[in-house]
Enzyme design. Structure first.
Site, PDB file in Angstrom:
ATOM      1  N   ARG A   3     -42.966  13.056 -36.992  1.00 56.58           N
ATOM      2  CA  ARG A   3     -42.551  12.070 -36.000  1.00 56.58           C
ATOM      3  C   ARG A   3     -43.113  10.698 -36.359  1.00 56.58           C
ATOM      4  O   ARG A   3     -44.178  10.577 -36.944  1.00 56.58           O
ATOM      5  CB  ARG A   3     -43.036  12.468 -34.609  1.00 56.58           C
ATOM      6  CG  ARG A   3     -42.234  13.612 -33.981  1.00 56.58           C
ATOM      7  CD  ARG A   3     -42.711  13.946 -32.579  1.00 56.58           C
ATOM      8  NE  ARG A   3     -44.059  14.474 -32.595  1.00 56.58           N
ATOM      9  CZ  ARG A   3     -45.155  13.792 -32.318  1.00 56.58           C
ATOM     10  NH1 ARG A   3     -45.075  12.536 -31.948  1.00 56.58           N
ATOM     11  NH2 ARG A   3     -46.327  14.370 -32.377  1.00 56.58           N
ATOM     12  N   TYR A  54     -35.927  14.478 -39.451  1.00 54.12           N
ATOM     13  CA  TYR A  54     -37.007  15.436 -39.242  1.00 54.12           C
ATOM     14  C   TYR A  54     -37.386  15.664 -37.784  1.00 54.12           C
ATOM     15  O   TYR A  54     -37.565  14.716 -37.015  1.00 54.12           O
ATOM     16  CB  TYR A  54     -38.263  14.997 -40.005  1.00 54.12           C
ATOM     17  CG  TYR A  54     -39.163  16.169 -40.325  1.00 54.12           C
ATOM     18  CD1 TYR A  54     -38.860  16.988 -41.398  1.00 54.12           C
ATOM     19  CD2 TYR A  54     -40.263  16.473 -39.551  1.00 54.12           C
ATOM     20  CE1 TYR A  54     -39.645  18.088 -41.686  1.00 54.12           C
ATOM     21  CE2 TYR A  54     -41.061  17.569 -39.833  1.00 54.12           C
ATOM     22  CZ  TYR A  54     -40.747  18.377 -40.909  1.00 54.12           C
ATOM     23  OH  TYR A  54     -41.524  19.466 -41.194  1.00 54.12           O
ATOM     24  N   LYS A  56     -38.305  16.538 -28.101  1.00 56.41           N
ATOM     25  CA  LYS A  56     -39.197  15.546 -27.500  1.00 56.41           C
ATOM     26  C   LYS A  56     -38.414  14.408 -26.830  1.00 56.41           C
ATOM     27  O   LYS A  56     -38.809  13.913 -25.774  1.00 56.41           O
ATOM     28  CB  LYS A  56     -40.165  15.001 -28.548  1.00 56.41           C
ATOM     29  CG  LYS A  56     -41.089  16.069 -29.154  1.00 56.41           C
ATOM     30  CD  LYS A  56     -41.672  16.928 -28.091  1.00 56.41           C
ATOM     31  CE  LYS A  56     -42.904  17.734 -28.420  1.00 56.41           C
ATOM     32  NZ  LYS A  56     -43.100  18.363 -29.676  1.00 56.41           N
ATOM     33  N   HIS A  63     -45.738  18.635 -22.042  1.00 52.24           N
ATOM     34  CA  HIS A  63     -45.920  19.153 -23.411  1.00 52.24           C
ATOM     35  C   HIS A  63     -46.814  20.391 -23.337  1.00 52.24           C
ATOM     36  O   HIS A  63     -47.978  20.353 -23.730  1.00 52.24           O
ATOM     37  CB  HIS A  63     -46.561  18.044 -24.264  1.00 52.24           C
ATOM     38  CG  HIS A  63     -46.572  18.319 -25.732  1.00 52.24           C
ATOM     39  ND1 HIS A  63     -47.460  17.707 -26.595  1.00 52.24           N
ATOM     40  CD2 HIS A  63     -45.797  19.106 -26.504  1.00 52.24           C
ATOM     41  CE1 HIS A  63     -47.230  18.126 -27.830  1.00 52.24           C
ATOM     42  NE2 HIS A  63     -46.237  18.973 -27.812  1.00 52.24           N
ATOM     43  N   SER A 119     -50.032  17.711 -30.276  1.00 49.47           N
ATOM     44  CA  SER A 119     -49.301  18.278 -31.406  1.00 49.47           C
ATOM     45  C   SER A 119     -50.265  18.868 -32.431  1.00 49.47           C
ATOM     46  O   SER A 119     -51.283  18.266 -32.758  1.00 49.47           O
ATOM     47  CB  SER A 119     -48.462  17.187 -32.068  1.00 49.47           C
ATOM     48  OG  SER A 119     -47.591  16.641 -31.111  1.00 49.47           O
ATOM     49  N   CYS A 146     -52.236  21.388 -32.158  1.00 46.46           N
ATOM     50  CA  CYS A 146     -53.541  21.750 -31.597  1.00 46.46           C
ATOM     51  C   CYS A 146     -53.544  23.136 -30.962  1.00 46.46           C
ATOM     52  O   CYS A 146     -54.410  23.451 -30.143  1.00 46.46           O
ATOM     53  CB  CYS A 146     -53.995  20.703 -30.595  1.00 46.46           C
ATOM     54  SG  CYS A 146     -54.435  19.154 -31.383  1.00 46.46           S
ATOM     55  N   ASP A 179     -43.930  25.015 -26.364  1.00 44.65           N
ATOM     56  CA  ASP A 179     -44.096  23.568 -26.598  1.00 44.65           C
ATOM     57  C   ASP A 179     -43.817  22.702 -25.370  1.00 44.65           C
ATOM     58  O   ASP A 179     -44.475  21.689 -25.187  1.00 44.65           O
ATOM     59  CB  ASP A 179     -43.186  23.129 -27.748  1.00 44.65           C
ATOM     60  CG  ASP A 179     -43.576  21.776 -28.345  1.00 44.65           C
ATOM     61  OD1 ASP A 179     -44.762  21.594 -28.670  1.00 44.65           O
ATOM     62  OD2 ASP A 179     -42.696  20.904 -28.486  1.00 44.65           O
ATOM     63  N   ARG A 182     -42.730  23.294 -41.214  1.00 46.26           N
ATOM     64  CA  ARG A 182     -42.377  23.956 -39.949  1.00 46.26           C
ATOM     65  C   ARG A 182     -41.468  25.148 -40.169  1.00 46.26           C
ATOM     66  O   ARG A 182     -40.737  25.221 -41.157  1.00 46.26           O
ATOM     67  CB  ARG A 182     -41.639  22.957 -39.047  1.00 46.26           C
ATOM     68  CG  ARG A 182     -42.464  21.744 -38.644  1.00 46.26           C
ATOM     69  CD  ARG A 182     -43.161  21.964 -37.325  1.00 46.26           C
ATOM     70  NE  ARG A 182     -44.151  20.936 -37.029  1.00 46.26           N
ATOM     71  CZ  ARG A 182     -44.770  20.850 -35.855  1.00 46.26           C
ATOM     72  NH1 ARG A 182     -44.521  21.711 -34.894  1.00 46.26           N
ATOM     73  NH2 ARG A 182     -45.680  19.925 -35.641  1.00 46.26           N
TER      74      ARG A 182
END
Ligand code: GTP
Ligand code: SPV
Ligand code: MN
Length: 590
Positions: A80, A208, A217, A237, A259, A261, A286, A375
């Site tokens: 991002r 991406y 998001k 989130h 993110s 974590c 998420d 990912r």
């Protein structure tokens, strides 16, 4: 031969407002063809085959990883881009100090310049999608127009996309408009623009993740958080996980970590053998949409249908569920390859990378073989711990909310907020070391309230007030906790083993919620005493648990001063109640 019993309406005829918008975009972007996404398996297979033919996808080892493919993104397009992400509201104050802002008209003009003629040699895909279960009144819908077939494949996994979603849009009339083009993948011509007042998104120049899969998001957090404020709910989130105790009671937790974590891992954790009888059910990994229910509890749905998860670190020891889940029908992006076409990443105990994430011969001198933000995209239904309640229209009731960050020091393993209002301050105080999920420096501590710093579509001051308002409405609000799995010893090793062992901390929370276990009061909140945590079979270095649960008053005074300075930036939009909570803690610390 008999004619088909039921002839389906062609997609472009299903919903006039969508068709009209597609026409406008066609005139602007000049695609060679338009493909309306039906959402069938045959269509996904055909798109995949097409990308394999054009070498945009590599078929992975069919024996070890059946149905799996590898995609490589442009090397400058791997995460991002928060510095190029904007909230475009008429008033800059409404976007707040937490967001980059651009005047909506100026932003539209700039984007029109970029989008003009950008799809000339390309196909424009129309992806109608639904965030949340198709039959849920809590779900919301959108349409993404994109020139990236890779984005289509991802959206087919990550959302409920295709005809059924378009039928709902036709009935409801409301949808979020998302326009996306990869452009030339030029970081100098890359913008992710949000227009919450118009329920629209314009994204250019990246293919991406969160930049390009607009349902995630952009829609489900930035636009949805704005909608949620006007409609009285919360878009967060957060993972959603159900825990069934050995006594057979199931409770759901929603947990916000920044993110990279640990959300995906906590959402599908495997109980350690020394905690027999526990079962774990994943609802989401998420994003959570939280609604006050008629019963005074908070209810959660997962708007997504798949996981776009961090690959490095995944193995049979850290998370066997995740490891099994991504062994078939998974789309990998930016991992390395072994000599026999198996995906490879840092953290795998075996195998040898031959090609790195860019497809070059692997050379350790050039950095990790798999990109740190590589990912997997996989259907949630592949998860061995997929919750049977994932599709429940009203969602699941939440017993506790958890905030957590990645901090070498300061934050203890766990503490409990005294009440909702204190909990809102605890969430607003979240700070965490930056990770590879966003472009920029990694490992620097920054304030990341509610893990929403990159994702809140409006002024944090108003957002915290909204949190306070939602809580005031709940007769049975969830308790609120803060955790930190990432404390380190002076040598840099993790003090806490993490992953499945995190269940010990979650179990303490559930015992607290049921009034079954004690805690020690501290200035910042309630901490478990050594006897309160189940440490059966847990091998910790001596003194580790004491370090993990210690509050150093001097360090915390500094932390609170930093927090006070940070909150001050929100000026008159900062709720007075948060300052009052801060003051209480300052006084307790002395
Ligand atoms: P996003 O998808 O970016 O929002 O990330 P996430 O919050 O879902 O994080 P994820 O679960 O993918 O974990 C990110 C990284 O942290 C991975 O490399 C994990 O192996 C690692 N990790 C996850 N949980 C733990 C934990 O409890 N302890 C430690 N030490 N590492 C963890
Ligand atoms: C995150 O960065 O929080 C993610 C990955 O979950 S992305 O889809 O790129 O936002
Ligand atoms: Mn995330």
């Amino acid at each position: 031969m008999a004619a088909p019993a039921h002839k389906m309406t062609p997609l472009p005829e299903l919903c006039r407002p969508v068709a009209e918008w597609v026409n406008t975009v066609r005139e602007l972007t000049q695609p060679r063809a338009i493909h309306w996404v039906e959402g069938t398996e045959a269509e996904a297979r055909e798109l995949t085959a097409q990308l394999v033919r054009s070498k945009e996808l590599t078929v992975l080892n069919g024996e070890q990883f059946p149905g799996c493919h590898l995609a490589r993104s442009a090397p400058n397009d791997v995460a991002r881009v928060e510095h190029l992400t904007y909230i475009c509201t008429r008033s800059q104050e409404d976007a707040g100090p937490n967001n980059h802002w651009m005047d909506p008209q100026q932003a539209h003009e700039r984007m029109r310049g970029l989008f003009r003629g950008c799809m000339r040699e390309r196909t424009l895909y129309v992806i109608p999608y639904c965030m949340g279960p198709l039959d849920s009144p809590l779900s919301r819908r959108g349409v993404e127009l994109t020139d990236s077939p890779y984005v289509v494949l991802n959206m087919l996994i990550m959302t409920r996309a295709g005809r059924a979603a378009l039928e709902l849009i036709a009935r409801d009339g409301r949808f979020v408009k998302g326009l996306h083009s990869i452009g030339e993948l030029d970081p100098e011509r890359r913008f992710i623009m949000h227009f919450p007042e118009e329920l629209s998104i314009e994204s250019f120049g990246s293919g991406y993740g969160g930049n390009a899969l607009l349902g995630k998001k952009c829609h489900a957090l930035r636009i949805a958080s704005w909608q949620a404020r006007t409609e009285g709910w919360l878009a967060e989130h957060m993972l959603i996980v159900g825990l069934q105790s050995p006594q057979g009671e199931t409770h759901y937790l929603a947990c916000a970590f920044p993110s990279s974590c640990g959300k995906t891992n906590l959402a599908m954790l495997i109980p350690p053998d020394s905690l027999p009888g526990w079962r774990v059910f994943t609802v989401g990994d998420d994003i959570a949409w939280l609604h006050p229910g008629a019963d005074g509890r908070l209810w959660a749905i997962n708007p997504e249908a798949g996981y776009f998860g961090v690959v490095p670190g995944t193995n049979a020891q850290t998370n066997r569920n995740a490891y099994e889940m991504i062994r078939r029908d998974t789309l990998f992006t930016n991992v390395a390859l072994t000599g026999d076409n198996q995906p490879w990443w840092e953290g795998l105990p075996a195998g040898k990378p031959v090609l790195d994430w860019q497809g070059r011969p692997y050379d350790p001198a050039r950095g990790p073989a798999a990109h740190p933000n590589s990912r997997f995209t996989v259907s949630a239904k592949r998860n061995p711990s997929y919750s049977p309640h994932s599709e429940d229209a009203r969602g699941v009731p939440i017993t506790a909310l958890v905030f957590g960050g990645r901090r070498r020091e300061v934050a203890p393993l766990v503490y409990e907020a005294r009440d909702w209002q204190h909990g809102v301050l605890v969430g607003a105080s979240l700070a965490s070391e930056t990770t590879a999920a966003a472009v920029g420096q990694v490992g620097v501590v920054r304030r990341d309230p509610m893990a929403m710093q990159p994702f809140c579509g409006y002024n944090f001051g108003d957002y915290w007030q909204h949190w306070l308002d939602v809580g005031a409405q709940l007769a049975h609000p969830p308790r609120i906790y803060h955790v930190n799995w990432f404390r380190r010893d002076p040598g840099g090793a993790f003090l806490w083993p993490g992953f499945g062992e995190n269940l010990r901390v979650l179990a303490w929370m559930l015992d607290r919620c049921a009034g079954r276990v004690g805690a020690a009061e501290s200035a910042i909140g309630r901490l478990p005493r050594p006897q309160d945590l189940n440490t059966n079979g847990l091998a910790l270095a001596s003194g580790a648990l004491e370090s993990l649960c210690a509050i150093d008053a001097a360090i915390w005074r500094k932390e609170l001063a930093d927090m006070r300075e940070y909150l001050g930036r929100y000026g008159s939009r900062l709720p007075a109640a948060l300052l009052a909570e801060l003051k209480t803690i300052e006084q307790r610390l002395g």
